[in-house]
Design an enzyme around this catalytic site. Structure first.
Site: not given
Ligand code: WQD
Length: 342
Positions: A129, A154, A158
């Site tokens: 990731s 998590y 990785k």
């Molecule tokens: C994306 C953006 C949030 C939800 C993580 C892991 C990565 C991968 C994907 C597991 C961010 C914003 C999110 C919400 C929001 N692994 N957001 N409201 O955090 O980039 O990556 O998940 O699957 O390894 O680190 O992904 O989809 O959680 O968030 O504003 O209800 O959307 O702040 O900017 P992330 P995400």
């Protein structure tokens, strides 16, 4: 014997990325064996895969934490390569339950690698990731960007996973590729398979589609005070079908023995950054649905911006994403409407 189809073990093959990769493997003529413990997936995904390819993969419900069960599996199989997805992946949960994550993501990796070495299975693709980079200093992110101390157990699993594999390739026949995913989104065009978040979605796109479907009241946008054009955080959203195809390219590289290092790393993204507000606008435009959202405070541990430099994947792996953010959002919405109607 040479023209026998290669048999590929896909651990976590009933999961979101795993199931889409199984479809692309079968489309490419590989024989697929799935191991999945159903801890974060459903057996119905097997029917979804079969509905698409008309070729039901061999499936074993095995808990990879059971070392003996892993040994028994490999002793009775002829496997040419392994694509290892099986792991827990909820960032927030990993902070609350670190030992669950270290056991489920690290011990299982060690058991699979031990049996691969013992049974001379020498080709391994690891689900990694972009989280290993933390907040990169230079954007877009290349594979030579330094890894940073993980923000969560998590993310740490990785980083540790990559190191375990790299050190093993130094002393064993094993050859490996780590694919560092950016943000996987969307669903297969057939709507036979897609993302099945169990419980309240942690990731943005399932929360978006569940809000549009009326399952969630409002989407919370986690912060609009980031140093980005519109203040919301930026990510590289890659269609899960493009991501699945990157695994086929990586597997072929190893099976054809054209990898130049015993352990190689590739960033798998589109190379394009999109903010949360960009995603909301693109979703509303491509689906015609109005999204109910509100701006709230930042989420603990989130980084400002991450998007891939895709040069190495394009030029060395010979892979390039083809689908757009809108394709991903439209397919995610089609899938959501299908799932909701069931
Ligand atoms: C994306 C953006 C949030 C939800 C993580 C892991 C990565 C991968 C994907 C597991 C961010 C914003 C999110 C919400 C929001 N692994 N957001 N409201 O955090 O980039 O990556 O998940 O699957 O390894 O680190 O992904 O989809 O959680 O968030 O504003 O209800 O959307 O702040 O900017 P992330 P995400």
């Amino acid at each position: 014997m040479g023209n026998q189809p290669k048999r590929i073990l896909v651990t976590g093959g009933l999961g979101f990325i795993g199931s889409h990769t199984v479809v692309e493997l079968q489309n490419d003529g590989y024989e697929v064996v799935i191991i999945d413990d159903l801890s974060n997936s459903k057996i119905e995904v097997l029917d979804g895969i079969t509905a698409i390819t008309n070729n039901k993969p061999e499936y074993h419900q095995i808990d990879l934490k059971n070392k003996q069960a892993v040994a028994d599996f490999f002793a009775n199989q002829k496997i040419d390569g392994v694509i290892h997805f099986a792991a827990s992946k909820a960032v927030g949960e990993s902070v609350e339950q670190p030992l669950k994550y270290y056991e489920n993501n690290i011990a299982t990796l060690v058991y699979v690698l031990q049996e691969m070495v013992k049974n001379k299975v020498n080709h391994f693709i690891f689900s990694s990731s972009c989280t290993v980079y933390g907040q990169a200093d230079v954007l877009p992110i290349t594979e030579s960007a330094p890894t940073k101390p993980a923000e969560s157990p998590y993310g740490n699993t990785k980083q540790i996973g990559e190191e375990i594999i790299a050190e093993t390739t130094k002393v064993e026949e094993l050859n490996a590729i780590a694919l560092r995913y950016f943000n996987p989104i969307g669903a297969h065009e057939s709507t036979e398979i897609g993302e099945l978040p169990i419980g309240v979605p942690q990731n943005l796109i399932p929360f978006v589609t569940q809000t549009a479907a009326g399952i969630r009241e409002t989407l919370s946008v986690f912060g609009d005070d980031y140093p980005t054009p519109d203040g919301t955080a930026v990510r590289d959203y890659i269609h899960v079908v493009d991501l699945a195809k990157a695994h086929i390219a990586a597997l072929k590289r190893l099976l054809d023995k054209i990898n130049v290092q015993k352990m190689e790393y590739f960033n798998v993204g589109t190379g394009k950054g999109s903010s949360v507000l960009d995603v909301i606008k693109a979703f509303e435009k491509s689906t015609g649905e109005k999204l109910n959202y509100k701006i709230v405070g930042r989420r603990e541990g989130d980084i400002t911006s991450a998007y891939a430099n895709t040069t190495k994947a394009n030029q060395v792996l010979g892979w390039k994403s083809a689908l757009t953010l809108e394709d991903g959002l439209e397919s995610a919405w089609k899938w959501q409407c299908k799932v909701k109607s069931q």
